[in-house]
Design an enzyme around this catalytic site. Sequence first.
Site, short mmCIF file in Angstrom:
data_model
loop_
_atom_site.label_atom_id
_atom_site.label_comp_id
_atom_site.label_asym_id
_atom_site.label_seq_id
_atom_site.Cartn_x
_atom_site.Cartn_y
_atom_site.Cartn_z
N TYR A 188 12.52 1.80 13.10
CA TYR A 188 11.60 0.77 13.56
C TYR A 188 12.37 -0.25 14.37
CZ TYR A 188 8.17 2.18 9.92
OH TYR A 188 7.29 2.87 9.13
N HIS A 226 3.95 -10.76 2.19
CA HIS A 226 4.42 -9.88 3.25
C HIS A 226 5.61 -10.49 3.99
CE1 HIS A 226 3.80 -7.53 7.13
NE2 HIS A 226 3.78 -6.58 6.22
N ARG A 269 1.10 -2.79 19.89
CA ARG A 269 1.32 -1.36 19.68
C ARG A 269 0.05 -0.61 19.31
NH1 ARG A 269 4.14 -0.52 14.47
NH2 ARG A 269 2.05 -0.08 13.67
N ARG A 308 0.81 -1.21 0.00
CA ARG A 308 0.00 0.00 0.00
C ARG A 308 0.85 1.27 0.00
NH1 ARG A 308 -3.46 -0.93 4.43
NH2 ARG A 308 -4.77 -2.15 3.05
#
Length: 716
Positions: free
Chosen positions: A499, A466, A595, A436
Amino acid sequence: MSVTPKKPRRAAVGTKKPPTLETHATALQDGVSDPLLDPALYLNRELSQLDFNFRVLAQALDESVPLLERLKYLCISCTNLDEFFEIRAATVRHAQDFGTPLPPDGMTPTTVLKRIHDRAAELVEAQYACWNQVMRPSLGAAGVRILGRDTWTARQTRWLRAYFREEVMPVLSPLGLDPAHPFPKILNKSLNIVVVLKGKDAFGRLGHLAIVRAPRSLPRIIQLPENISGGEYDFVFLSAMLSEFVHELFPGMEVKGAYQFRVTRNSELIVDEEEVENLALALRDELIGRGYLRAMRLEIAATCPMPIVRTLLQNFDLPENAVYRIDGPVNLNRISQIFDLVQRPDLKFPTFQQRQLAGSDAMFELVAGGDVLLHHPFDSFAPVLELIKQAAEDPNVLAIKQTLYRTGKDSAIVEHLVQAARNGKDVTVVVELRARFDEEANLGLADRLQEAGVQVVYGVVGYKTHAKMLLIVRREGRKLRRYVHLGTGNYHAGTARGYTDFGLVTANADIGNDVHLLFQQMSGLAPAIGLKCLLQSPFTLHAGVIARIEREAANAAAGRPARIVAKMNALNEPQVMRALYAASQAGVQIDLIVRGACALRPGVPGVSENIRVRSIVGRFLEHHRVYWFQNDTTPELFCASADWLERNLLRRVETCFPLLDRDIAARVREESLDNYLADNVNAWELREDGSYHRLEPDDSAAPHSAQGWLLAHLCG
């Protein structure tokens, strides 16, 4: 490390009236076949995701955070809200129009949309209160001034007028609205000014309304020269400049009002893969119209008269609760540019030195001696790049296979893969075109790789790829040996600096064979395969997680040690949640570090009183996916690319890999689980009513920041 939940230090964030739990008690009394299906036991995924942004916004109000970093948190909350409307709210609207099965919470799409707009209105109000009452004054006091029109000096006004005439006005194309000029198409998230006019133009046409669109080539923040403004860091919003000088676009007419607005549209691309012959071509066609899909939200200046607002709502086919009155710039996230423009280290987080991997100049020899764990961003991402670079240059390497979901602009990985193909290696890359907002970039990436002779695979029809995995086949003597990298995050050097993620580099033969079979399955038309070590979506990961939860429940029922600790980005898969509830009822102690969105409701008597859920929001974006199961006396620990979301477990290609080296498993347990359960600085506890409370140290524990502890212990 202490894992006892701490008392809240601030008011609840994300508080909303929960569905009553009385219905659950009634269901138990009435003997419902499966009381764990009761909607009162579940939170709505979309509303939970929306509430995450209140926790992000709280960082902008935290005075212990450096000022410019607080500004970034404010902008992140705004960017997240944009994407929420583009994707999550748009998905709910699609469900409203076409119908889908209700989620576990039982809310209809119509109800969810109403609550989204109500809750989003509260978030927008909080964001602009933060900007107007806290951030803007604080920045000004620190010498970073955002100048409003009512504060411009005569000298500043002259300079800004000249800038407008020379740099802005030549690229503007104002459009008067009349029968010959109907309402124009408005691009998603573009800055626009609706202008109210009085008088006649050169053709004798009566003025009424006009639209001025700011092209995306124009900077949204303009920095004034120090010799003009008197301050080193003085800025003006483009929207303020347009509103001030817009009359110059309509000579001879009187401007009665100018109001900025922005529309957010659906950005979820839908391609019927089974009906298209070429996915890449179909996706390119869809991308052309992405910026003009269905409108989801209208942001407009708070002073805009209601008749004009209704005109815009009518043109965008939006209900009145989809309009958000804005007391400030309609695109607050553009303020993030100031972070890079202002060179003030004292207003930013202290820099840190990433840990470098000793021996990374000879990666194959290093990994042959034992598994290597990388914990980003504390460990440098350079060893991953070095591994691929060395593979591209090594004459003994025969093949390289890799998945790419997001890579970033000018990716060194892509350059190494191209070089490997030119050096005669057999290179196969699985490029997920439907990542996306990266679709266009990935189409270009696929073209570049194919031109270099790389075999490009577009994943699997109906399933996003993914998984994060790399396979290198190397000849060593008379044998072929496989080297593998598996990760929880993307092959993106930029996100590896911001990250938290794990990467495992291993030459374990069983893991290597599993990854080889996975690449065969994705590039060919192989049937479902049995793997020795890895779990994979959409085949074995979902069932594997549930089986391990049920095993803990059985151990607890038998009086054996039983516990689950898992860390992920989001949780909403119904069967997994029911299995967790059942395990809690059996006595399993469960700690979840989630999270973002969490649809599981902890602390419900008789159901989930043994489940605790916390969220960590800090300097780095929490992105690990780690699952730990006590398994009596032989614990299992997995890292994964998948969250416990329905899409990840059932509709994507994902990998979940065990950490077989005991020392590495212990390190991951300490760094990503125990450490985070001890956090009482950046941790938020999810309560039974769906609200989050921020924790604070009490008399029994000193302040502990999980990310701060990692910086000190891994980078200190």
